[in-house]
Design an enzyme around this catalytic site. Structure first.
Site, PDB file in Angstrom:
ATOM      1  N   GLY A 131      -1.689  -8.159 -10.972  1.00 10.79           N
ATOM      2  CA  GLY A 131      -2.315  -7.039 -10.265  1.00 10.79           C
ATOM      3  C   GLY A 131      -2.907  -6.055 -11.249  1.00 10.79           C
TER       4      GLY A 131
ATOM      5  N   GLY B 285      -4.749  -3.022 -10.144  1.00  8.30           N
ATOM      6  CA  GLY B 285      -5.250  -1.859  -9.393  1.00  8.30           C
ATOM      7  C   GLY B 285      -4.924  -0.593 -10.164  1.00  8.30           C
TER       8      GLY B 285
ATOM      9  N   GLU C 232      -3.922   6.289   3.204  1.00  5.94           N
ATOM     10  CA  GLU C 232      -4.759   5.100   3.277  1.00  5.94           C
ATOM     11  C   GLU C 232      -5.624   5.128   4.537  1.00  5.94           C
ATOM     12  OE1 GLU C 232      -4.193   2.287   1.190  1.00  5.94           O
ATOM     13  OE2 GLU C 232      -2.471   3.119   0.125  1.00  5.94           O
TER      14      GLU C 232
ATOM     15  N   LYS D 288      12.208   1.875   1.108  1.00  8.92           N
ATOM     16  CA  LYS D 288      12.849   2.575  -0.007  1.00  8.92           C
ATOM     17  C   LYS D 288      14.292   2.949   0.344  1.00  8.92           C
ATOM     18  CE  LYS D 288       8.418   4.317  -1.672  1.00  8.92           C
ATOM     19  NZ  LYS D 288       7.410   5.398  -1.481  1.00  8.92           N
TER      20      LYS D 288
ATOM     21  N   ILE E  12      10.140   9.060 -10.644  1.00  4.23           N
ATOM     22  CA  ILE E  12      11.470   9.663 -10.695  1.00  4.23           C
ATOM     23  C   ILE E  12      12.512   8.613 -11.045  1.00  4.23           C
ATOM     24  CG2 ILE E  12      13.206  10.986  -9.438  1.00  4.23           C
ATOM     25  CD1 ILE E  12      11.007  11.807  -7.467  1.00  4.23           C
TER      26      ILE E  12
ATOM     27  N   VAL F 156      -2.117   1.098 -10.593  1.00  5.67           N
ATOM     28  CA  VAL F 156      -0.922   1.027 -11.440  1.00  5.67           C
ATOM     29  C   VAL F 156      -1.116   0.000 -12.550  1.00  5.67           C
ATOM     30  CG1 VAL F 156       1.555   0.563 -11.508  1.00  5.67           C
ATOM     31  CG2 VAL F 156       0.566   1.731  -9.520  1.00  5.67           C
ATOM     32  N   GLY F 157      -1.600  -1.188 -12.181  1.00  5.97           N
ATOM     33  CA  GLY F 157      -1.769  -2.265 -13.148  1.00  5.97           C
ATOM     34  C   GLY F 157      -2.678  -1.868 -14.301  1.00  5.97           C
TER      35      GLY F 157
ATOM     36  N   LYS G 218       8.540  -2.473  -3.250  1.00  6.45           N
ATOM     37  CA  LYS G 218       9.630  -2.052  -2.355  1.00  6.45           C
ATOM     38  C   LYS G 218       9.704  -2.904  -1.098  1.00  6.45           C
ATOM     39  CE  LYS G 218       6.065   0.993  -1.643  1.00  6.45           C
ATOM     40  NZ  LYS G 218       5.398   1.640  -2.743  1.00  6.45           N
TER      41      LYS G 218
ATOM     42  N   VAL H 154      10.890   2.818  -5.937  1.00 12.36           N
ATOM     43  CA  VAL H 154      11.303   3.979  -5.139  1.00 12.36           C
ATOM     44  C   VAL H 154      10.976   5.269  -5.892  1.00 12.36           C
ATOM     45  CG1 VAL H 154      13.217   5.165  -3.988  1.00 12.36           C
ATOM     46  CG2 VAL H 154      13.216   2.660  -4.135  1.00 12.36           C
TER      47      VAL H 154
END
EC number: 1.1.1.3
Lengths: 448, 448
Positions: free
Chosen positions: B18, B20, B197, B212, B143, B22-23, B112, B139
């Protein structure tokens, strides 16, 4: 649980050094939670000995057969796998921990003073023996902060750690705000309530917070930072007037431990413990009583906060037990956890190079032109002003005339070097129009 | 750093599934921080391949030679040591992760939904292969909460986990409070700003928070809890009137994920996601915008809170990178970290058995005796009342006469079973004096 769990192997044996508030709680949890701990570790753990100073004290729930006054003999016992040190102080704790590590036992300690003075020696001993040294309980009691810095954020670049890490001083400052009373009166109350020791020096002079700051900075910046590297100011000189001024600025006074990196091409560690004003809207402002909180900023994660009880037998025992399960699991798997990471070898910047904002309160002659003189003193040291407020004091204070009454000037600077601010204060003291420099306090938290 | 670090060994190779938000961030950090990562791990890591859906998208800073559309082939490559899965969803993520684990590769995932649906299968595969499955990013974004639950608090008994774990709904509820606008209007704004979204179902209906919650409960209570075990109510029916009522009670409405243990002799897991009123003084009340926070209570540690950015490319990448360094360190040391701990095998309690307080708002006939009828309805189901407030509505509303105007009754209960409260609401609906049950909302946070 891994396959190895079901094999009938002998229990892991724990030596407990110290049986005060924290130690007694750890002993209790080791006994009462033995079945759960076995499930979580994959091997039974059993308390094999407790080193105490005096045998004849009343210790409810503790098997007297476990007690010994010979701590050194206990850590040398070949059947001991895990050592929990909750004695505190430098010696004999250091010798006991080093002896245990050299034998290959894993060590869990709550000893911030020792880690901040001589952590490098302990880590080297653990590494040489391929064993673990864990210390979650050394900073901020029950709050998980060591593991997050050492593991969760280890793929990120931490830029600052700012925390309330001493419950005693937080309790005192909190009371000074809510009750409007002075420092000594509040200290006495804190001592009566058991929040402060009979000798409160370590807390109120910031030694305890400085040791914790050194530990946090070492982890955050992958460098060796010792307690002696920390610029330290306690709370004994915080006055009722300071508290009132902070409130007028919609701020509160907290004793902060602040670890940041300087802006230099080769960033240095800036590390200090001192009382500071922070805006009431800052997450740390609402941390009350004996609670602790640590605010961490990093490049990728952004702003994180960790909050919880900063001291006490039970909370500290929770942190010790978490480490004990972790090092026991490591032992079952046959591999130690992360060791010291000090590769970045960042230098520590002197306090004079620290950049922050300042709140300065002056008693000045209530004469025309005083503001110009004061402003000039700041300007000549390159300190620029954000807020200047004149507050009347005395019968003629608010009069625009050139009489000899006194007025108060409250000044908040923009970011300035500490050395420049100190030089400014020297100049202010030499001005005939300035009767007194009433207080100088740093302003932290969000930049205005 | 351990002695093994200095041995010239081949780099650990990472496959990224992936690319996107994050990736792409993970790919950037793996490249730009390579030297620091090597120091922290004790071995070089290198990005060996990136599985994407389409090759021809613009990907600044990503070497096109690393890209492939054949994710399965990538995870089967024998040179791949570590796999980072940031595709999300159930398939093909599950097949890819299982394939990687079965080969013995370590896996870091932010997924998740998959963990909450089929975590047990993944953990079993990791355990069988003696490798790692880490998921801090699944999650609450950046954090650190998984590691604290799985390791820091593992020697303690967690009694409750309550969190704001969905940034989209927190942003919407926050706006509803600050702007006084309705749900749909705020949702549209959130979509325009990129906080929601185009299809907001997973967020606003609570599916994301439920997944989560299941993960948090599994860790906290050493039991298997799945998303389908979670009682789930979204925020689509929260009205402006609910928000106003909460404010009148000095409370705010938050979508909470709540995991607790019941009071039974054999405690069961009570797990639910729903909007609730919490007092403005509660630490979770001030968690604004897209931030997340998790409040944990345990027997020894007491109350802890973890706070930070709950989503976004950079924060999530921080959590992924922390896991990546940890599993890489584990690989260098030749031992996996903690696996699944589900030995306690606690049952999940049905929502009817959940005990909490409720806020009930009723439109009633403004006639003498209505309060008695309503109070009787609560009493017959064993629900006792803490606050009853009558608010006038309409021209005759405040009159003490028996006219046919309508008034509003606001009721807050003491602790009550959910099933008893539901039965009460049924009875209320059947009363001729009750025109409408306007809203029913749980009240969480500190007990009054």
């Amino acid at each position: 649980m891994t396959a190895v769990d079901d094999r009938p192997e002998r229990p892991l044996r724990v030596a407990l050094l110290g049986c005060g508030t924290v130690g007694a709680e750890v002993a209790k949890l080791l006994t009462h939670s033995a079945d759960d701990l076995e499930q979580r570790i994959g091997r039974r753990v059993e308390l094999a000995g407790i080193a105490v100073r005096r045998l004849n004290r009343e210790r409810p729930g503790i098997d007297p057969a476990l007690l010994t006054t010979d701590a050194l003999e206990l850590v040398q016992r070949p059947d001991i796998d895990l050592v929990v040190e909750v004695i505190g102080g430098i010696e004999p704790a250091r010798t006991l921990i080093l002896t245990a590590l050299e034998r290959g036992a894993a060590v869990v300690t709550a000893n911030k003073a020792l880690l901040a003075e001589d952590g490098a020696t302990l880590f080297a001993a653990a590494e040489a023996a391929g064993t673990d040294l864990y210390f979650e309980a050394a900073v901020a009691g029950a709050i998980p902060i060591i593991r997050p810095l050492r593991e969760s954020l280890v793929g990120d670049e931490i830029t600052s750690v700012m925390g309330i890490v001493n419950g005693t001083t937080n309790f005192i400052l909190d009371r000074m705000h809510t009750e409007g009373v002075g420092f000594s009166e509040t200290l006495t109350l804190a001592q009566e309530l058991g929040y402060a020791e009979a000798d409160p020096t370590a807390d109120v002079e910031g030694f305890d917070a400085a040791a914790k700051a050194a530990i946090l900075a070492s982890l955050a910046f992958h460098s060796r930072v010792r307690a002696e590297d920390v610029h330290r100011e306690g709370i004994t000189e915080v006055t009722r007037a300071d508290v009132a001024t902070a409130e007028a600025m919609d701020s509160v006074i907290k004793l902060l431990a602040i670890c940041t990196l300087t802006d230099d091409p080769e960033p240095r560690v800036s590390i200090r413990v001192h009382p500071a004003m922070i805006p009431s809207s800052h997450p740390l402002a609402s941390v009350g009583g004996a609670y602790n909180a640590v605010f961490v900023e990093s490049r990728s994660a952004g702003r994180l906060m960790f909050y919880g009880p900063g001291a006490g037998g039970s909370p500290t025992a929770s942190a010790v037990m978490g480490d004990l399960v972790t090092v026991a699991r490591n032992r079952v798997r046959g591999a130690a956890g992360p060791g010291e990471s000090s590769y970045a070898q960042r230098q520590v910047a002197p306090i004079g190079d620290v950049v922050t904002r300042y709140h300065v309160s002056l008693s000045v002659a209530d004469v025309t032109g005083v503001l110009a003189s004061v402003a000039h003193a700041f300007a000549e040291h390159g300190v620029s002003l954000q807020i200047v407020r004149q507050e009347g004091v005395g019968p003629n204070a608010t009069g625009p005339t050139g009489d000899a009454g006194s007025a108060r000037l409250v000044i908040v600077t923009h970011d300035a070097r500490d050395a420049d601010l100190s030089a400014t204060v020297e100049t202010l003291r030499s001005l005939p129009e300035v009767h007194e420099v009433i207080s100088v306090m740093r302003v932290e938290g969000d930049r205005a």
